[in-house]
Design a protein around this motif. Sequence first.
Motif, short mmCIF file in Angstrom:
data_model
loop_
_atom_site.label_atom_id
_atom_site.label_comp_id
_atom_site.label_asym_id
_atom_site.label_seq_id
_atom_site.Cartn_x
_atom_site.Cartn_y
_atom_site.Cartn_z
N GLU A 189 39.92 36.78 59.05
CA GLU A 189 39.76 35.70 60.03
C GLU A 189 39.32 34.41 59.36
O GLU A 189 39.78 33.32 59.72
CB GLU A 189 38.74 36.12 61.09
CG GLU A 189 39.24 37.22 62.01
CD GLU A 189 38.17 37.75 62.94
OE1 GLU A 189 38.52 38.49 63.88
OE2 GLU A 189 36.97 37.44 62.72
N GLU A 190 38.44 34.52 58.37
CA GLU A 190 37.99 33.34 57.62
C GLU A 190 39.14 32.74 56.83
O GLU A 190 39.27 31.51 56.72
CB GLU A 190 36.85 33.72 56.69
CG GLU A 190 35.49 33.71 57.33
CD GLU A 190 35.02 32.29 57.60
OE1 GLU A 190 34.44 31.66 56.70
OE2 GLU A 190 35.25 31.80 58.72
N SER A 191 39.99 33.59 56.26
CA SER A 191 41.15 33.09 55.52
C SER A 191 42.06 32.30 56.45
O SER A 191 42.58 31.24 56.08
CB SER A 191 41.92 34.27 54.90
OG SER A 191 41.12 34.96 53.97
N TYR A 192 42.25 32.80 57.66
CA TYR A 192 43.07 32.09 58.64
C TYR A 192 42.42 30.75 59.01
O TYR A 192 43.11 29.72 59.11
CB TYR A 192 43.22 32.95 59.89
CG TYR A 192 44.19 32.40 60.91
CD1 TYR A 192 45.55 32.71 60.86
CD2 TYR A 192 43.74 31.58 61.95
CE1 TYR A 192 46.44 32.22 61.79
CE2 TYR A 192 44.63 31.08 62.90
CZ TYR A 192 45.97 31.40 62.81
OH TYR A 192 46.85 30.89 63.74
N ARG A 193 41.10 30.75 59.19
CA ARG A 193 40.39 29.53 59.59
C ARG A 193 40.57 28.40 58.59
O ARG A 193 40.81 27.25 58.96
CB ARG A 193 38.89 29.83 59.76
CG ARG A 193 38.05 28.59 60.08
CD ARG A 193 36.57 28.89 60.12
NE ARG A 193 36.01 29.24 58.81
CZ ARG A 193 35.69 28.35 57.87
NH1 ARG A 193 35.88 27.04 58.07
NH2 ARG A 193 35.16 28.77 56.73
N VAL A 194 40.46 28.70 57.31
CA VAL A 194 40.47 27.64 56.31
C VAL A 194 41.88 27.13 56.00
O VAL A 194 42.04 26.05 55.43
CB VAL A 194 39.79 28.09 55.00
CG1 VAL A 194 38.34 28.51 55.26
CG2 VAL A 194 40.56 29.23 54.33
N LEU A 195 42.91 27.91 56.38
CA LEU A 195 44.28 27.49 56.10
C LEU A 195 44.73 26.39 57.04
O LEU A 195 44.39 26.38 58.23
CB LEU A 195 45.22 28.68 56.22
CG LEU A 195 45.30 29.63 55.03
CD1 LEU A 195 46.08 30.90 55.41
CD2 LEU A 195 45.95 28.96 53.82
N SER A 197 47.84 24.56 59.15
CA SER A 197 49.04 25.05 59.82
C SER A 197 50.18 25.08 58.81
O SER A 197 50.42 24.11 58.09
CB SER A 197 49.39 24.13 60.99
OG SER A 197 50.56 24.58 61.63
N GLY A 198 50.88 26.20 58.75
CA GLY A 198 51.94 26.36 57.76
C GLY A 198 51.46 26.92 56.43
O GLY A 198 52.26 27.18 55.54
N GLY A 199 50.13 27.10 56.32
CA GLY A 199 49.56 27.65 55.09
C GLY A 199 49.88 29.12 54.93
O GLY A 199 50.29 29.80 55.88
N ARG A 200 49.67 29.63 53.75
CA ARG A 200 50.07 31.01 53.48
C ARG A 200 48.99 31.78 52.72
O ARG A 200 48.18 31.21 52.00
CB ARG A 200 51.37 31.03 52.70
CG ARG A 200 51.38 30.26 51.40
CD ARG A 200 52.81 29.92 50.96
NE ARG A 200 52.84 29.35 49.60
CZ ARG A 200 52.66 28.07 49.35
NH1 ARG A 200 52.40 27.20 50.33
NH2 ARG A 200 52.72 27.63 48.09
N LEU A 201 49.06 33.08 52.91
CA LEU A 201 48.16 34.03 52.27
C LEU A 201 48.98 34.82 51.26
O LEU A 201 50.06 35.32 51.59
CB LEU A 201 47.57 34.97 53.31
CG LEU A 201 46.59 36.05 52.86
CD1 LEU A 201 45.21 35.43 52.63
CD2 LEU A 201 46.50 37.16 53.90
N VAL A 246 51.48 35.39 60.90
CA VAL A 246 52.85 35.83 61.17
C VAL A 246 53.55 36.08 59.84
O VAL A 246 52.99 35.81 58.77
CB VAL A 246 53.62 34.77 61.98
CG1 VAL A 246 52.98 34.57 63.35
CG2 VAL A 246 53.71 33.44 61.23
N ASP A 247 54.77 36.58 59.91
CA ASP A 247 55.56 36.88 58.72
C ASP A 247 54.76 37.75 57.74
O ASP A 247 54.73 37.50 56.53
CB ASP A 247 56.02 35.59 58.02
CG ASP A 247 56.95 34.75 58.89
OD1 ASP A 247 57.55 35.31 59.83
OD2 ASP A 247 57.05 33.55 58.63
N LYS A 281 51.63 34.18 56.82
CA LYS A 281 51.62 32.73 57.05
C LYS A 281 50.83 32.40 58.32
O LYS A 281 50.78 33.18 59.26
CB LYS A 281 53.04 32.19 57.18
CG LYS A 281 53.87 32.30 55.90
CD LYS A 281 55.26 31.72 56.11
CE LYS A 281 56.09 31.84 54.84
NZ LYS A 281 57.47 31.29 55.04
N LYS A 282 50.25 31.20 58.30
CA LYS A 282 49.60 30.68 59.49
C LYS A 282 50.58 29.75 60.21
O LYS A 282 51.10 28.83 59.58
CB LYS A 282 48.32 29.91 59.13
CG LYS A 282 47.59 29.31 60.32
CD LYS A 282 46.27 28.67 59.88
CE LYS A 282 45.53 28.09 61.08
NZ LYS A 282 44.21 27.53 60.70
#
Length: 283
Positions: A189-195, A197-201, A246-247, A281-282
């Motif tokens: 969840e923290e990884s999602y927060r800091v990204l 829009s359009g960012g990726r993991l 997503v993705d 991806k976010k």
Amino acid sequence: MSCCAKKSGTECCGADKSTAQTSETAIRDAVREHYARVVTSDKSGSGDCCGAGSCFAPNTDQNYAQKLGYSADDLAAAPDRANLGLGCGNPIKVAKLQPGETVLDLGSGAGFDAFIAARAVGPTGLVIGVDMTPEMIEKATANAQKSGHKNVDFRLGQIEDMPVESGSVDVVISNCVINLVPNKRKAIEESYRVLRSGGRLAISDVVTNVELPEDVRRDLALYAGCLAGATPVVDLQEYLKSAGFVDIKISPKDESREFIKDWAPGLKLEEFVVSAHIEAKKP
């Protein structure tokens, strides 16, 4: 019995299995103590007792790094002692970093992946490394100063509560660290927060498709050694989806069993645990 207990007692991993409690605090303390010992040892593997390779006993051999997907150029460009031999893959290989991007490295250690990423994003980019072990931050910062890297920033903190601004990062990378985190859902969840829009993991980590034996899951030495905390694939998929990613793509690497078997010799945990590339991806 863990490999540490078999060889020299539990002092090498900071955990007494007979009395260890697998609370979040106990896990963090065991992990922090283990990796502080790794980075402050005078030579690779000093203070550890679990065989060759992996997060248990660092393996800085170039052949091992190349098996994980690092090139000779990557190894040559990294500052001395930045590669502590603690990874289980190469997240940068799948991150497709671009010049000017901001990258966040979760559990950045002595900075090995961060420095490789810094070269990829160039002087207009930035790499932020977060690690909860003060000794790791000290070593990474010293490596940056000695090597003249200006586009890296190492910060002390837990990746379940990162000292990073929301929506400020293009790419989150990590190498064999999520398994060490007690609250994996919160880390995702923290990884999602800091990204942005359009960012990726893009991370490398150990996963499992079967439930680990209870004695393994409760062994703090094996937790610090990147085995007991391996995330079930179905749980990891749910964490990522629930956070909003997503993705989602999780790609286990069966060939990794060949080096995982050396992490805890004789325990045959390679039958349960495998390294994987994890991408998402976010929106």
